[in-house]
Design an enzyme around this catalytic site. Structure first.
Site, short mmCIF file in Angstrom:
data_model
loop_
_atom_site.label_atom_id
_atom_site.label_comp_id
_atom_site.label_asym_id
_atom_site.label_seq_id
_atom_site.Cartn_x
_atom_site.Cartn_y
_atom_site.Cartn_z
N PRO A 209 0.83 -1.22 0.00
CA PRO A 209 0.00 0.00 0.00
C PRO A 209 0.86 1.26 0.00
CG PRO A 209 -0.62 -1.50 1.79
CD PRO A 209 0.66 -2.01 1.22
N GLU A 210 0.54 2.20 -0.86
CA GLU A 210 1.21 3.49 -0.92
C GLU A 210 0.19 4.56 -0.54
OE1 GLU A 210 3.54 3.92 -4.56
OE2 GLU A 210 3.68 1.75 -4.75
#
Ligand SMILES: [Zn+2]
Length: 279
Positions: free
Chosen positions: A2-3
């Site tokens: 996840p960014e």
């Protein structure tokens, strides 16, 4: 992994369901679920009310009605789900927070931290200035009002490394990981291995603007669920991967010029780029 867009999607989902709720039970179920530096066990915050849900880069935290925060990092595969306590328990459940409050629906009364690969964590932390301690060394992200574009451009240009790892350095600009770095470099027509010092002020400025733009579009799409690990608080995938130009597109034609997208291994990661557009 996840960014920023995925973590922001989770933040917004949590904010919708948990703001104003009281935590009535908290527990962890894996030795690595709680960060070793946590100043207290999770159940120490039972009785606290959640005032807001905040984010910087890839870090999330719940602001409580007391001077500590619940901080969460999703690591590689972490999910924060909002589910009924009666829902079946996930095999990789690492921690949970049961909520109460007049407006708590029975359908959304527990925050569940699920993490298959256990690189994610939660912790109880004090504040250093406006942010929890583990967030204090993280640079602002492009969506924060305090983000200083000119200063970030100057810092990036002073680096002697290639631009790609500099863009991933969370102490210069936070929130950008491998997916959005590759997409931003492609949009800005910059080769991932160019040394920062060799880029002009205008090029680096354009790169940060491209990164911001691509992350904004990804937030609108609910994030990228490239490896099927990332889910929003309702357990749904994002759909930005349909819009990826280069990341994971090895062998596919560049959407701009038709040249085959290449993948190169670089600093333990892979970079995807168009060798014609990104010289
Ligand atoms: Zn191209």
């Amino acid at each position: 992994m996840p960014e920023l867009p995925e973590v922001e999607t989770v933040r917004a989902g949590l904010a919708k369901y948990v703001t104003g709720k009281r935590i009535v039970q908290a527990a962890d179920f894996h030795p690595r679920a709680v960060k070793p530096s946590s100043i207290a066990p999770l159940n120490s915050i039972v009785g606290s009310k959640i005032k807001s849900v905040n984010r910087r880069g890839k870090f999330l935290w719940l602001t409580l009605d007391q001077p500590v925060a619940i901080v969460a990092h999703l690591g590689m595969s972490g999910q924060l789900l909002v589910q009924p306590k009666s829902a079946p328990v996930h095999k990789h459940l690492r921690a949970s927070f049961l909520l109460s409050g007049k407006t708590v629906s029975k359908r959304q009364n527990e925050i569940r931290f699920v993490d298959q690969r256990t690189f994610g964590w939660v912790s109880i932390e004090e504040y250093l200035g406006d942010v929890p301690t583990s967030v204090s060394h993280i640079a602002t992200d492009p969506f924060e009002p305090e983000f200083d574009l000119a200063k970030v451009v100057k810092r990036l240009r002073s680096r002697k490394s290639a631009i790609k790892p500099a863009l991933l350095n969370q102490e210069i600009v936070s929130g950008i990981g491998n997916i959005y770095a590759d997409e931003a470099l492609w949009r800005a027509k910059i080769h991932p291995e160019i040394v920062c010092e060799d880029l002009s002020n205008a090029e680096v400025t354009r790169l940060i603007k491209c990164a911001t733009e691509v992350m904004k579009e990804a937030i609108s799409a609910g994030g990228t669920s490239f490896d099927e690990q990332y889910k929003n608080v309702n357990g749904e995938s994002g759909y930005f991967e349909r819009s990826l130009a280069v990341y994971g597109q090895e062998g596919e034609p560049c959407p701009r010029c038709g040249t085959e997208i290449r993948r190169i291994a670089f600093a333990n990661r892979s970079s995807h780029f168009c060798q014609r557009c990104q010289r």
